[in-house]
Design a protein around this motif. Sequence first.
Motif, PDB file in Angstrom:
ATOM      1  N   GLN A  27       8.254 -27.320   4.412  1.00 11.47           N
ATOM      2  CA  GLN A  27       8.369 -26.989   5.837  1.00 11.47           C
ATOM      3  C   GLN A  27       8.627 -28.248   6.674  1.00 11.47           C
ATOM      4  O   GLN A  27       9.430 -28.234   7.610  1.00 11.47           O
ATOM      5  CB  GLN A  27       7.088 -26.301   6.317  1.00 11.47           C
ATOM      6  N   ALA A  28       7.977 -29.337   6.316  1.00  7.70           N
ATOM      7  CA  ALA A  28       8.198 -30.601   7.023  1.00  7.70           C
ATOM      8  C   ALA A  28       9.629 -31.087   6.843  1.00  7.70           C
ATOM      9  O   ALA A  28      10.258 -31.593   7.786  1.00  7.70           O
ATOM     10  CB  ALA A  28       7.208 -31.648   6.534  1.00  7.70           C
ATOM     11  N   SER A  29      10.143 -30.948   5.604  1.00  8.32           N
ATOM     12  CA  SER A  29      11.539 -31.351   5.350  1.00  8.32           C
ATOM     13  C   SER A  29      12.498 -30.511   6.166  1.00  8.32           C
ATOM     14  O   SER A  29      13.511 -31.013   6.678  1.00  8.32           O
ATOM     15  CB  SER A  29      11.857 -31.214   3.854  1.00  8.32           C
ATOM     16  N   LEU A  30      12.186 -29.208   6.294  1.00  9.35           N
ATOM     17  CA  LEU A  30      13.047 -28.324   7.089  1.00  9.35           C
ATOM     18  C   LEU A  30      13.067 -28.733   8.560  1.00  9.35           C
ATOM     19  O   LEU A  30      14.131 -28.814   9.189  1.00  9.35           O
ATOM     20  CB  LEU A  30      12.564 -26.885   6.945  1.00  9.35           C
ATOM     21  N   GLU A  31      11.896 -29.006   9.110  1.00  6.60           N
ATOM     22  CA  GLU A  31      11.825 -29.400  10.520  1.00  6.60           C
ATOM     23  C   GLU A  31      12.515 -30.732  10.754  1.00  6.60           C
ATOM     24  O   GLU A  31      13.157 -30.945  11.793  1.00  6.60           O
ATOM     25  CB  GLU A  31      10.362 -29.458  10.960  1.00  6.60           C
ATOM     26  N   GLN A  45      22.093 -31.107   5.134  1.00  5.58           N
ATOM     27  CA  GLN A  45      20.695 -31.346   4.802  1.00  5.58           C
ATOM     28  C   GLN A  45      19.804 -30.206   5.321  1.00  5.58           C
ATOM     29  O   GLN A  45      18.825 -29.824   4.677  1.00  5.58           O
ATOM     30  CB  GLN A  45      20.243 -32.676   5.387  1.00  5.58           C
ATOM     31  N   LEU A  46      20.177 -29.646   6.442  1.00 10.84           N
ATOM     32  CA  LEU A  46      19.418 -28.530   6.993  1.00 10.84           C
ATOM     33  C   LEU A  46      19.537 -27.300   6.100  1.00 10.84           C
ATOM     34  O   LEU A  46      18.540 -26.606   5.849  1.00 10.84           O
ATOM     35  CB  LEU A  46      19.908 -28.201   8.413  1.00 10.84           C
ATOM     36  N   VAL A  91      19.859 -32.495  13.049  1.00 11.40           N
ATOM     37  CA  VAL A  91      21.016 -31.751  13.559  1.00 11.40           C
ATOM     38  C   VAL A  91      21.060 -31.819  15.079  1.00 11.40           C
ATOM     39  O   VAL A  91      22.114 -32.059  15.682  1.00 11.40           O
ATOM     40  CB  VAL A  91      20.977 -30.290  13.067  1.00 11.40           C
ATOM     41  N   ARG A  92      19.910 -31.604  15.713  1.00 14.65           N
ATOM     42  CA  ARG A  92      19.869 -31.648  17.177  1.00 14.65           C
ATOM     43  C   ARG A  92      20.227 -33.042  17.686  1.00 14.65           C
ATOM     44  O   ARG A  92      20.919 -33.190  18.697  1.00 14.65           O
ATOM     45  CB  ARG A  92      18.467 -31.253  17.676  1.00 14.65           C
ATOM     46  N   ARG A  93      19.767 -34.076  16.983  1.00 13.69           N
ATOM     47  CA  ARG A  93      20.077 -35.444  17.381  1.00 13.69           C
ATOM     48  C   ARG A  93      21.575 -35.707  17.272  1.00 13.69           C
ATOM     49  O   ARG A  93      22.172 -36.308  18.172  1.00 13.69           O
ATOM     50  CB  ARG A  93      19.289 -36.425  16.511  1.00 13.69           C
TER      51      ARG A  93
END
Length: 361
Positions: A152-156, A123-124, A162-164
Amino acid sequence: MKLSPIITALIVSTCIYLFVMEREALLAFAGVEEQNETETTELQEALDAVPVQVLRSVEAPFQSAVLLRGRTEAFRTVNVSAEISGNVISTPLRKGRQVAKGETLCELDPGTLEAELAEAKAQLAEATANNNVASSLVESGFASETTVIARQASLESAQANVRRAEKNLERLVIKAPFDGILETDTAELGALLQPGSPCATLISLNPIKLVGFATEEQVSDIRVGAAAQARLITGEQMIGQIEFVSRSSDPQTRTFLVEITAPNEDLAIRDGMTAEIQIQLPDQNGHFLPLSSLTLNDAGVLGVRVVREDVARFVPVNMLNETQDGVWMIGLESEELVIVVGQEYVNDGRAVVPTEIESGL
């Protein structure tokens, strides 16, 4: 009727009359000069003076201490718990084992977490591509600014997912937060842990804490940073430093918590051992006298009687420490003649005849 008793009675009566009523004339007739009033008073005072035995006491340095009853306590005690659900796949570690900081205690089955991470990365990648395309369209004038903001919001959001997922995978391995000893076995192989379920109990014994409880009278003399030593019930000696003195008393016992830290590099001292804690206080000068020298005045005040200018004086004292050989006390002058025999038979201001004896302490 015999005349002898009558004659004897008359002679005695005459002598008494002459001695009492005509004393001066009788003394003058006999050629004896009567002592003046001052000499008579001095003689009477000398006869009234009470013989006492005194000990010459000179002030000396005394290192006092506060004694507390307490116990040893682990410096840290932590229940290391799971932060995520999963079945234990690691071999358990047995209690009593020493573990190092960062060593694995429990490892959980990843389940679908690896797949979730792969999905989040896909997804990223998609969000990154869409954001790049949107930026190019805006530069060419084929897309609005709101489109770029949405991409940009979708990217963040994709980056956060991913971090989660990566963090959840890290949580599958439960590690020791510090060097210590396992107080319990780690979770058994196959056990299901939920968030908050304990993996193991870990304690740190180096340094170790000494916990004591001071009374309301003692706590005012105790300062953070002061040296302290302790004797355990096993006979072992420890030396440490005061790290904490409670400002609030226990409502039940009216005592104040005192914490001391001491090195325990060989881990020989265990948690929960009974200890007698001695806290050193600043040096002060005092007198060391036999316990028998203490007495009470009419008001019930504790003190000693001293000889000053051949007169007995009562001096109140404060006791610093009592031993089998004597008592350390303050309140006297630097050098005193302390009555050690006969103090119970003289009052304040009574003339005494002091006899100095050697110290028997």
